[in-house]
Design a protein around this motif. Sequence first.
Motif, PDB file in Angstrom:
ATOM      1  N   ALA A  49     -24.760   5.467  54.296  1.00  0.00           N
ATOM      2  CA  ALA A  49     -23.710   5.350  55.312  1.00  0.00           C
ATOM      3  C   ALA A  49     -22.499   6.168  54.871  1.00  0.00           C
ATOM      4  O   ALA A  49     -22.106   6.118  53.701  1.00  0.00           O
ATOM      5  CB  ALA A  49     -23.323   3.888  55.510  1.00  0.00           C
ATOM      6  N   MET A  50     -21.943   6.896  55.808  1.00  0.00           N
ATOM      7  CA  MET A  50     -20.783   7.714  55.492  1.00  0.00           C
ATOM      8  C   MET A  50     -19.631   6.828  55.002  1.00  0.00           C
ATOM      9  O   MET A  50     -19.224   5.883  55.684  1.00  0.00           O
ATOM     10  CB  MET A  50     -20.339   8.480  56.740  1.00  0.00           C
ATOM     11  CG  MET A  50     -19.152   9.404  56.508  1.00  0.00           C
ATOM     12  SD  MET A  50     -19.501  10.829  55.448  1.00  0.00           S
ATOM     13  CE  MET A  50     -20.543  11.825  56.526  1.00  0.00           C
ATOM     14  N   PRO A  51     -19.098   7.096  53.819  1.00  0.00           N
ATOM     15  CA  PRO A  51     -17.960   6.307  53.341  1.00  0.00           C
ATOM     16  C   PRO A  51     -16.703   6.646  54.142  1.00  0.00           C
ATOM     17  O   PRO A  51     -16.640   7.672  54.818  1.00  0.00           O
ATOM     18  CB  PRO A  51     -17.820   6.751  51.883  1.00  0.00           C
ATOM     19  CG  PRO A  51     -18.354   8.153  51.870  1.00  0.00           C
ATOM     20  CD  PRO A  51     -19.472   8.169  52.882  1.00  0.00           C
ATOM     21  N   THR A  52     -15.742   5.780  54.050  1.00  0.00           N
ATOM     22  CA  THR A  52     -14.450   6.030  54.697  1.00  0.00           C
ATOM     23  C   THR A  52     -13.378   6.160  53.625  1.00  0.00           C
ATOM     24  O   THR A  52     -13.535   5.645  52.509  1.00  0.00           O
ATOM     25  CB  THR A  52     -14.072   4.879  55.641  1.00  0.00           C
ATOM     26  OG1 THR A  52     -13.839   3.691  54.855  1.00  0.00           O
ATOM     27  CG2 THR A  52     -15.177   4.622  56.657  1.00  0.00           C
ATOM     28  N   PRO A  53     -12.280   6.827  53.946  1.00  0.00           N
ATOM     29  CA  PRO A  53     -11.189   6.903  52.971  1.00  0.00           C
ATOM     30  C   PRO A  53     -10.696   5.529  52.542  1.00  0.00           C
ATOM     31  O   PRO A  53     -10.347   5.327  51.377  1.00  0.00           O
ATOM     32  CB  PRO A  53     -10.099   7.678  53.724  1.00  0.00           C
ATOM     33  CG  PRO A  53     -10.827   8.452  54.775  1.00  0.00           C
ATOM     34  CD  PRO A  53     -11.989   7.595  55.175  1.00  0.00           C
ATOM     35  N   GLU A  54     -10.684   4.579  53.488  1.00  0.00           N
ATOM     36  CA  GLU A  54     -10.193   3.242  53.172  1.00  0.00           C
ATOM     37  C   GLU A  54     -11.100   2.549  52.150  1.00  0.00           C
ATOM     38  O   GLU A  54     -10.614   1.882  51.219  1.00  0.00           O
ATOM     39  CB  GLU A  54     -10.116   2.402  54.452  1.00  0.00           C
ATOM     40  CG  GLU A  54      -9.046   2.842  55.440  1.00  0.00           C
ATOM     41  CD  GLU A  54      -9.417   4.137  56.175  1.00  0.00           C
ATOM     42  OE1 GLU A  54     -10.629   4.476  56.253  1.00  0.00           O
ATOM     43  OE2 GLU A  54      -8.486   4.817  56.654  1.00  0.00           O
ATOM     44  N   GLN A  55     -12.400   2.691  52.310  1.00  0.00           N
ATOM     45  CA  GLN A  55     -13.344   2.104  51.340  1.00  0.00           C
ATOM     46  C   GLN A  55     -13.085   2.628  49.934  1.00  0.00           C
ATOM     47  O   GLN A  55     -12.976   1.863  48.965  1.00  0.00           O
ATOM     48  CB  GLN A  55     -14.781   2.453  51.731  1.00  0.00           C
ATOM     49  CG  GLN A  55     -15.410   1.590  52.783  1.00  0.00           C
ATOM     50  CD  GLN A  55     -16.828   2.067  53.054  1.00  0.00           C
ATOM     51  OE1 GLN A  55     -17.056   3.222  53.409  1.00  0.00           O
ATOM     52  NE2 GLN A  55     -17.784   1.167  52.893  1.00  0.00           N
ATOM     53  N   THR A  93     -16.125  15.244  57.518  1.00  0.00           N
ATOM     54  CA  THR A  93     -15.871  13.803  57.468  1.00  0.00           C
ATOM     55  C   THR A  93     -15.974  13.289  56.033  1.00  0.00           C
ATOM     56  O   THR A  93     -15.157  12.471  55.577  1.00  0.00           O
ATOM     57  CB  THR A  93     -16.876  13.063  58.365  1.00  0.00           C
ATOM     58  OG1 THR A  93     -16.775  13.563  59.701  1.00  0.00           O
ATOM     59  CG2 THR A  93     -16.599  11.569  58.371  1.00  0.00           C
ATOM     60  N   TYR A  94     -16.973  13.770  55.326  1.00  0.00           N
ATOM     61  CA  TYR A  94     -17.202  13.332  53.947  1.00  0.00           C
ATOM     62  C   TYR A  94     -16.072  13.776  53.030  1.00  0.00           C
ATOM     63  O   TYR A  94     -15.583  12.993  52.199  1.00  0.00           O
ATOM     64  CB  TYR A  94     -18.541  13.890  53.472  1.00  0.00           C
ATOM     65  CG  TYR A  94     -18.981  13.417  52.108  1.00  0.00           C
ATOM     66  CD1 TYR A  94     -19.209  12.076  51.845  1.00  0.00           C
ATOM     67  CD2 TYR A  94     -19.177  14.329  51.070  1.00  0.00           C
ATOM     68  CE1 TYR A  94     -19.625  11.639  50.599  1.00  0.00           C
ATOM     69  CE2 TYR A  94     -19.602  13.904  49.825  1.00  0.00           C
ATOM     70  CZ  TYR A  94     -19.820  12.563  49.601  1.00  0.00           C
ATOM     71  OH  TYR A  94     -20.223  12.144  48.358  1.00  0.00           O
ATOM     72  N   LEU A  95     -15.633  15.005  53.161  1.00  0.00           N
ATOM     73  CA  LEU A  95     -14.538  15.502  52.326  1.00  0.00           C
ATOM     74  C   LEU A  95     -13.258  14.714  52.569  1.00  0.00           C
ATOM     75  O   LEU A  95     -12.492  14.455  51.630  1.00  0.00           O
ATOM     76  CB  LEU A  95     -14.309  16.990  52.592  1.00  0.00           C
ATOM     77  CG  LEU A  95     -15.382  17.944  52.042  1.00  0.00           C
ATOM     78  CD1 LEU A  95     -15.118  19.375  52.502  1.00  0.00           C
ATOM     79  CD2 LEU A  95     -15.436  17.888  50.521  1.00  0.00           C
ATOM     80  N   LEU A 101     -10.172   9.427  46.044  1.00  0.00           N
ATOM     81  CA  LEU A 101     -10.671   9.610  44.675  1.00  0.00           C
ATOM     82  C   LEU A 101     -10.098  10.888  44.061  1.00  0.00           C
ATOM     83  O   LEU A 101      -9.774  10.926  42.866  1.00  0.00           O
ATOM     84  CB  LEU A 101     -12.198   9.657  44.661  1.00  0.00           C
ATOM     85  CG  LEU A 101     -12.939   8.395  45.094  1.00  0.00           C
ATOM     86  CD1 LEU A 101     -14.445   8.589  44.937  1.00  0.00           C
ATOM     87  CD2 LEU A 101     -12.482   7.185  44.262  1.00  0.00           C
ATOM     88  N   ARG A 102      -9.992  11.920  44.852  1.00  0.00           N
ATOM     89  CA  ARG A 102      -9.449  13.180  44.339  1.00  0.00           C
ATOM     90  C   ARG A 102      -7.957  13.040  44.033  1.00  0.00           C
ATOM     91  O   ARG A 102      -7.476  13.530  43.006  1.00  0.00           O
ATOM     92  CB  ARG A 102      -9.677  14.304  45.340  1.00  0.00           C
ATOM     93  CG  ARG A 102     -11.147  14.610  45.623  1.00  0.00           C
ATOM     94  CD  ARG A 102     -11.290  15.815  46.511  1.00  0.00           C
ATOM     95  NE  ARG A 102     -10.863  17.029  45.822  1.00  0.00           N
ATOM     96  CZ  ARG A 102     -10.577  18.172  46.435  1.00  0.00           C
ATOM     97  NH1 ARG A 102     -10.622  18.244  47.758  1.00  0.00           N
ATOM     98  NH2 ARG A 102     -10.215  19.231  45.736  1.00  0.00           N
ATOM     99  N   GLU A 103      -7.232  12.374  44.903  1.00  0.00           N
ATOM    100  CA  GLU A 103      -5.787  12.191  44.701  1.00  0.00           C
ATOM    101  C   GLU A 103      -5.498  11.434  43.416  1.00  0.00           C
ATOM    102  O   GLU A 103      -4.539  11.740  42.698  1.00  0.00           O
ATOM    103  CB  GLU A 103      -5.180  11.439  45.891  1.00  0.00           C
ATOM    104  CG  GLU A 103      -5.126  12.247  47.172  1.00  0.00           C
ATOM    105  CD  GLU A 103      -4.732  11.387  48.358  1.00  0.00           C
ATOM    106  OE1 GLU A 103      -4.461  10.170  48.159  1.00  0.00           O
ATOM    107  OE2 GLU A 103      -4.700  11.913  49.493  1.00  0.00           O
ATOM    108  N   LYS A 104      -6.327  10.440  43.116  1.00  0.00           N
ATOM    109  CA  LYS A 104      -6.125   9.623  41.924  1.00  0.00           C
ATOM    110  C   LYS A 104      -6.872  10.167  40.712  1.00  0.00           C
ATOM    111  O   LYS A 104      -6.916   9.517  39.664  1.00  0.00           O
ATOM    112  CB  LYS A 104      -6.551   8.177  42.215  1.00  0.00           C
ATOM    113  CG  LYS A 104      -5.688   7.498  43.266  1.00  0.00           C
ATOM    114  CD  LYS A 104      -6.137   6.062  43.512  1.00  0.00           C
ATOM    115  CE  LYS A 104      -5.254   5.397  44.561  1.00  0.00           C
ATOM    116  NZ  LYS A 104      -3.850   5.264  44.091  1.00  0.00           N
ATOM    117  N   GLU A 105      -7.463  11.355  40.848  1.00  0.00           N
ATOM    118  CA  GLU A 105      -8.189  12.035  39.772  1.00  0.00           C
ATOM    119  C   GLU A 105      -9.295  11.142  39.193  1.00  0.00           C
ATOM    120  O   GLU A 105      -9.489  11.040  37.997  1.00  0.00           O
ATOM    121  CB  GLU A 105      -7.221  12.493  38.665  1.00  0.00           C
ATOM    122  CG  GLU A 105      -6.185  13.487  39.168  1.00  0.00           C
ATOM    123  CD  GLU A 105      -5.272  13.995  38.073  1.00  0.00           C
ATOM    124  OE1 GLU A 105      -5.236  13.384  36.980  1.00  0.00           O
ATOM    125  OE2 GLU A 105      -4.603  15.009  38.308  1.00  0.00           O
TER     126      GLU A 105
END
Length: 276
Positions: A49-55, A93-95, A101-105
């Motif tokens: 299932a495609m993850p969401t930024p909130e997840q 959508t995935y990116l 995760l990228r913002e928080k390294e």
Amino acid sequence: MAVIDIGTSGYSYNEWVGVLYPPKTKQEGFLGLYAAEFSTVELNFSYYAMPTPEQLRRMAETEGAETLRYSIKAPQALTHKVDPHKWKDEVKTYLTALEPLREKEKLEAVLFQFPYSFHYEADSRRHLANLLTEFDGIPCAVEFRNNDWNSNRVIDEFKKRKVTYVSTDLPDLKGLPHVLDVCTSSLFYLRLHGRNTEKWWDSDSRTRYDYLYSKEELDGVVQRIKRIVVKADKVLVYFNNHARGQAVKNAKKLKELLAASDDYKMDSREDAEAQS
């Protein structure tokens, strides 16, 4: 000397209660308890299932898991069930979902795991090249389940793109990839699936990955890691034999074996930062 992070493929298994998680632990408590034992986890739910930024933001901010880092599997829409007219929209959508995760390294790598049916053919090569171009700038790791891709041409192309060629531990069966431990980027990525020869072709992954590595087999894994660790900046090791908590048992044992090695000490992230 590379930093070695050892973890498991997935963490949210109810059958791990009593193995990694104390009795009566609820699912919302799993991640913090997992992070108390391991430094990294490979997320597999994103394949289904495609993850969401909130997840992913909630996971990155989970209390007790502040230092945990994540590899995350690409959705099946990019690797298994590819619609030639829609897959680029799926990438966008995935990116977007990966941004927390990228913002928080906290992003180790995006894992693209292709099926056995993904052969070294013109259409497959074209799709893979286009896919990696879309993910330019993202740490990418590619796992093949077909030995067709075990070639110098593929290795050279991955080195050029700085994409990680995933090493695997699998049953010794015709058509499956042979052992190939090679650094094509600064990251070395090893996935251990078990050696369940009799059940490997079962459609039920619970039986396919139902395998417990012996101490002697893990000694062999230690030797593989020790040969590669001088060539990489980071080594990621994930156990995918998740049935009945066997991945947890093997990951813990591998950590012990590496730490006890006479001529090699596993670096912690803190040690590596202190030495930098």
